[in-house]
Motif scaffolding. Structure first.
Motif, short mmCIF file in Angstrom:
data_model
loop_
_atom_site.label_atom_id
_atom_site.label_comp_id
_atom_site.label_asym_id
_atom_site.label_seq_id
_atom_site.Cartn_x
_atom_site.Cartn_y
_atom_site.Cartn_z
N UNK A 110 -0.69 -9.64 -5.05
CA UNK A 110 0.19 -10.00 -3.92
C UNK A 110 1.12 -8.85 -3.57
N UNK A 111 1.77 -8.27 -4.59
CA UNK A 111 2.69 -7.16 -4.31
C UNK A 111 1.92 -5.93 -3.84
N UNK A 112 0.77 -5.66 -4.49
CA UNK A 112 -0.05 -4.53 -4.06
C UNK A 112 -0.51 -4.67 -2.62
N UNK A 113 -0.93 -5.87 -2.25
CA UNK A 113 -1.37 -6.13 -0.88
C UNK A 113 -0.21 -5.99 0.10
N UNK A 114 0.98 -6.43 -0.32
CA UNK A 114 2.17 -6.29 0.53
C UNK A 114 2.48 -4.82 0.80
N UNK A 115 2.29 -3.97 -0.22
CA UNK A 115 2.53 -2.53 -0.05
C UNK A 115 1.52 -1.95 0.94
N UNK A 116 0.26 -2.31 0.77
CA UNK A 116 -0.79 -1.79 1.66
C UNK A 116 -0.55 -2.25 3.09
N UNK A 117 -0.23 -3.53 3.25
CA UNK A 117 0.05 -4.06 4.59
C UNK A 117 1.27 -3.37 5.20
N UNK A 118 2.30 -3.17 4.38
CA UNK A 118 3.50 -2.49 4.86
C UNK A 118 3.21 -1.07 5.32
N UNK A 119 2.31 -0.40 4.59
CA UNK A 119 1.96 0.98 4.94
C UNK A 119 1.26 1.04 6.30
N UNK A 120 0.31 0.14 6.50
CA UNK A 120 -0.48 0.20 7.74
C UNK A 120 0.25 -0.38 8.94
N UNK A 121 1.25 -1.24 8.71
CA UNK A 121 2.02 -1.80 9.84
C UNK A 121 3.37 -1.12 9.99
N UNK A 122 3.71 -0.23 9.06
CA UNK A 122 5.00 0.48 9.07
C UNK A 122 6.18 -0.48 8.98
N UNK A 123 5.98 -1.61 8.29
CA UNK A 123 7.05 -2.60 8.14
C UNK A 123 6.94 -3.26 6.76
N UNK A 124 7.61 -2.67 5.77
CA UNK A 124 7.54 -3.20 4.41
C UNK A 124 8.42 -4.44 4.22
N UNK A 125 9.34 -4.67 5.13
CA UNK A 125 10.21 -5.85 5.01
C UNK A 125 9.45 -7.12 5.37
N UNK A 126 8.61 -7.04 6.39
CA UNK A 126 7.90 -8.21 6.88
C UNK A 126 6.65 -8.51 6.04
N UNK A 127 6.00 -7.48 5.51
CA UNK A 127 4.71 -7.68 4.85
C UNK A 127 4.75 -8.70 3.70
N UNK A 128 5.78 -8.71 2.81
CA UNK A 128 5.79 -9.74 1.77
C UNK A 128 5.92 -11.16 2.33
N UNK A 129 6.58 -11.30 3.49
CA UNK A 129 6.70 -12.62 4.11
C UNK A 129 5.33 -13.08 4.63
N UNK A 130 4.62 -12.18 5.29
CA UNK A 130 3.30 -12.51 5.84
C UNK A 130 2.34 -12.91 4.72
N UNK A 131 2.35 -12.11 3.65
CA UNK A 131 1.45 -12.39 2.53
C UNK A 131 1.82 -13.72 1.87
N UNK A 132 3.11 -14.00 1.72
CA UNK A 132 3.53 -15.26 1.10
C UNK A 132 3.01 -16.46 1.89
N UNK A 133 3.15 -16.40 3.21
CA UNK A 133 2.70 -17.53 4.03
C UNK A 133 1.18 -17.61 4.09
N UNK A 134 0.49 -16.53 3.73
CA UNK A 134 -0.96 -16.57 3.68
C UNK A 134 -1.50 -16.99 2.32
N UNK A 135 -0.64 -17.05 1.30
CA UNK A 135 -1.10 -17.35 -0.06
C UNK A 135 -1.74 -18.73 -0.24
#
Length: 552
Positions: free
Chosen positions: A65-90
């Motif tokens: 989950x955290x690794x995916x949040x980092x990857x998503x944050x990198x490709x979207x340039x928004x590390x603040x939002x990525x953990x929220x998106x991943x959480x709601x997708x869990x």
């Protein structure tokens, strides 16, 4: 599309605390646990509700989950939002066991790691986990993984409108999932670079063999390895090994994500760590390990033991950081007078954030110590207990002289014992010299009072009675004498009289540094570090000479 964007905007704008995110994550996983126990029953049919399995599962999904949040944050340039998106997708995790139950007509399929090695791993990678759909990566798992990767790729496209970026992001996430899902095969392949592809049974045999030679074997059960069957012991020790690797990944990933979300606050927290104390507790752990090893109480270390050592070090760093955050929240009025550079005083972090970050440190501390072994886990609980009653109401025992220093002595003893029993095969408390255990508490209780000198004014204003306050104008001299006495008692408690050649000049130097004006704390930590390093050097030297001349 408008509805989807509205939902995504609502998720992005929602305020989620670290504690709220963590509790939600665990809640989602427990739903997955019960569903998976139905779709992927164990050989005995018993629900895998033991802490070994649960923590293993939690760390598996946490690292992903955290690794995916980092990857998503990198490709979207928004590390603040990525953990929220991943959480709601869990909640998509619930899909895999449901699909398996349906496809198998209620019989279920065996979810497990991929044990293939060598060229077979490469084949599995390019065929989306290989050709076996009923064991390993099951139908449900592949459907769940595929939907997750497609969904994340689609989200990247929504944010960037670039097909190449979305495809590349999805591919990197697949690589992460594949590596974590194939850990046993990856471990075997990396440790057998020159070997050809091996069978699953060879991988299992190798892992069993290397684990039996490691600290994992004797650190898994409190009662000892004879208390369970061989098959069950293999399962438990395997859980431990993989948990250690996943904990290290989760710890590093979490630190990196925090840094990317808010680098300013990240460095504020790091600078507030008081690195001289971190070094002290790390050195105490290593001293405990070294003492057990020098006294031939442990087996020869193997390469996978590095994972346990790292778990232990990361755990104790986290324990100290939890204590720091707890103390800073409670002592803010004192710090306004004596420690004006603290983050709460400078308003670089607010109380709620400081409390939440402290709880995150505590969670990592307990997870890491559990992965290291049962005895280190117990010692970490002792550390947590002492730090809590030291700082927190209603007891808040740091208000009382001697008692507060005694509690720090207990915390130091628990740290040394954690390192000692991590190495020691013998788990009886008498394996560690009782006189030395008492001596550690006595020495730290006497020595540690120097930390209160810089806080005299703040402590006075807030009714905290410390040794330098208790003795008034002679308080600093009393603290210096106590420090010198603690240094002089080291050779006695270690039963090593030759150390007086080090302790006498160190005691004199310590007294002079503490009584010197203006008072500076850091030279004391430097002196203490040099003193402990010198003791370690002489121990290693005499151990080496004794081996050379066959004295032991």
């Amino acid at each position: 599309m408008n509805t989807l964007n509205k939902i995504l905007d609502e998720i992005k704008n929602q305020k989620i605390t670290i504690l709220g995110w963590g509790l939600s994550f665990v809640g989602i996983l427990f739903v997955r646990f019960i569903l998976e126990s139905l779709s992927s029953p164990t050989a005995t049919g018993i629900i895998p509700s033991d802490p070994y399995t649960l923590i293993h599962y939690i760390l598996f999904f946490l690292s992903l989950t955290i690794g995916t949040s980092i990857i998503l944050g990198y490709f979207t340039k928004d590390y603040t939002v990525s953990p929220k998106i991943i959480l709601f997708g869990l909640p998509l995790l619930w899909l895999a066991p449901i699909v398996d139950i349906i496809f198998s007509h209620g019989k279920g399929y065996r979810m497990m790691y991929v044990f293939d090695t060598g060229n077979r791993i490469i084949f599995n990678f390019f065929t989306f986990f290989g050709t076996n759909f009923t064991s390993g990566a099951t139908y449900g798992m592949r459907i769940g993984i595929a939907l997750s990767i497609i969904g994340i790729g689609f989200y990247i496209w929504l944010q960037s409108k670039k097909i190449v970026k979305s495809v590349l992001g999805a591919l990197v996430i697949y690589i992460l999932v594949f590596i974590v899902g194939s850990l046993p095969g990856v471990i075997y392949t990396l440790s057998h670079i020159n070997s050809s592809t091996s069978t699953n049974s060879e991988v299992v045999f190798y892992l069993e063999k290397i684990i039996n030679q490691s600290t994992i074997y004797h650190n898994t059960l409190r009662e000892g390895v004879s208390s369970v069957s061989r098959g069950r012991l293999i399962e438990l020790t395997f859980d431990k090994l993989i948990s250690q690797i996943l904990f290290i990944l989760s710890f590093v990933f979490a630190g990196f994500l925090f840094w990317k979300i808010d680098s300013k606050k990240f460095w504020v927290i790091i600078k507030n760590a008081r690195l001289e104390r971190v070094n002290f507790y790390t050195a105490s752990l290593l001293c405990g390990m070294g003492f057990a090893y020098i006294n031939n109480l442990g087996n020869k270390l193997v390469w996978i033991d590095i994972f346990g050592v790292l778990c232990l070090i990361f755990s104790w760093i986290s324990l100290w950081m939890y204590a720091v955050h707890t103390n800073d929240v409670i002592d803010i009025e004192i710090d306004k007078i004596s420690n004006k550079n603290r983050p709460l005083v400078k308003k670089e972090v607010d109380k709620e954030e400081m409390g939440d970050i402290g709880k995150a440190w505590l969670a990592f501390a307990l997870l890491g110590s559990w992965c290291a072994g049962f005895y280190p886990f117990f010692m970490s609980l002792v550390y947590v207990a002492t730090s809590y009653i030291y700082s927190s109401p209603p007891l808040r025992l740091r208000r009382f002289p001697i008692v507060s220093s005694f509690l720090i002595g207990i915390a130091c003893l628990s740290t040394i014992l954690a390192g000692f029993f991590f190495i020691s095969v013998y788990k009886q408390i008498q394996a560690f010299p009782i006189l030395l255990a008492v001596g550690i508490v006595v020495m730290v209780t006497l020595a540690i009072n120097f930390k209160d000198i810089k806080d005299i004014e703040g402590d006075k204003e807030n009714g905290i009675v410390t040794l330098p306050i208790l003795f008034g104008k002679n308080g600093v001299k009393v603290v210096a004498v106590c420090f010198a006495i603690s240094i002089l008692t080291v050779p006695f408690f270690l039963s090593f009289p030759l150390l007086y050649f080090i302790s006498i000049p160190s005691a004199i130097a310590g007294y002079k540094i503490i009584t010197q004006k203006p008072y500076r704390e850091k030279p004391i930590f430097v002196l203490r570090f040099v003193f402990l390093a010198s003791i370690g050097f002489f121990y290693i030297l005499f151990y080496y000479l004794a081996h050379v001349y066959n004295l032991i």
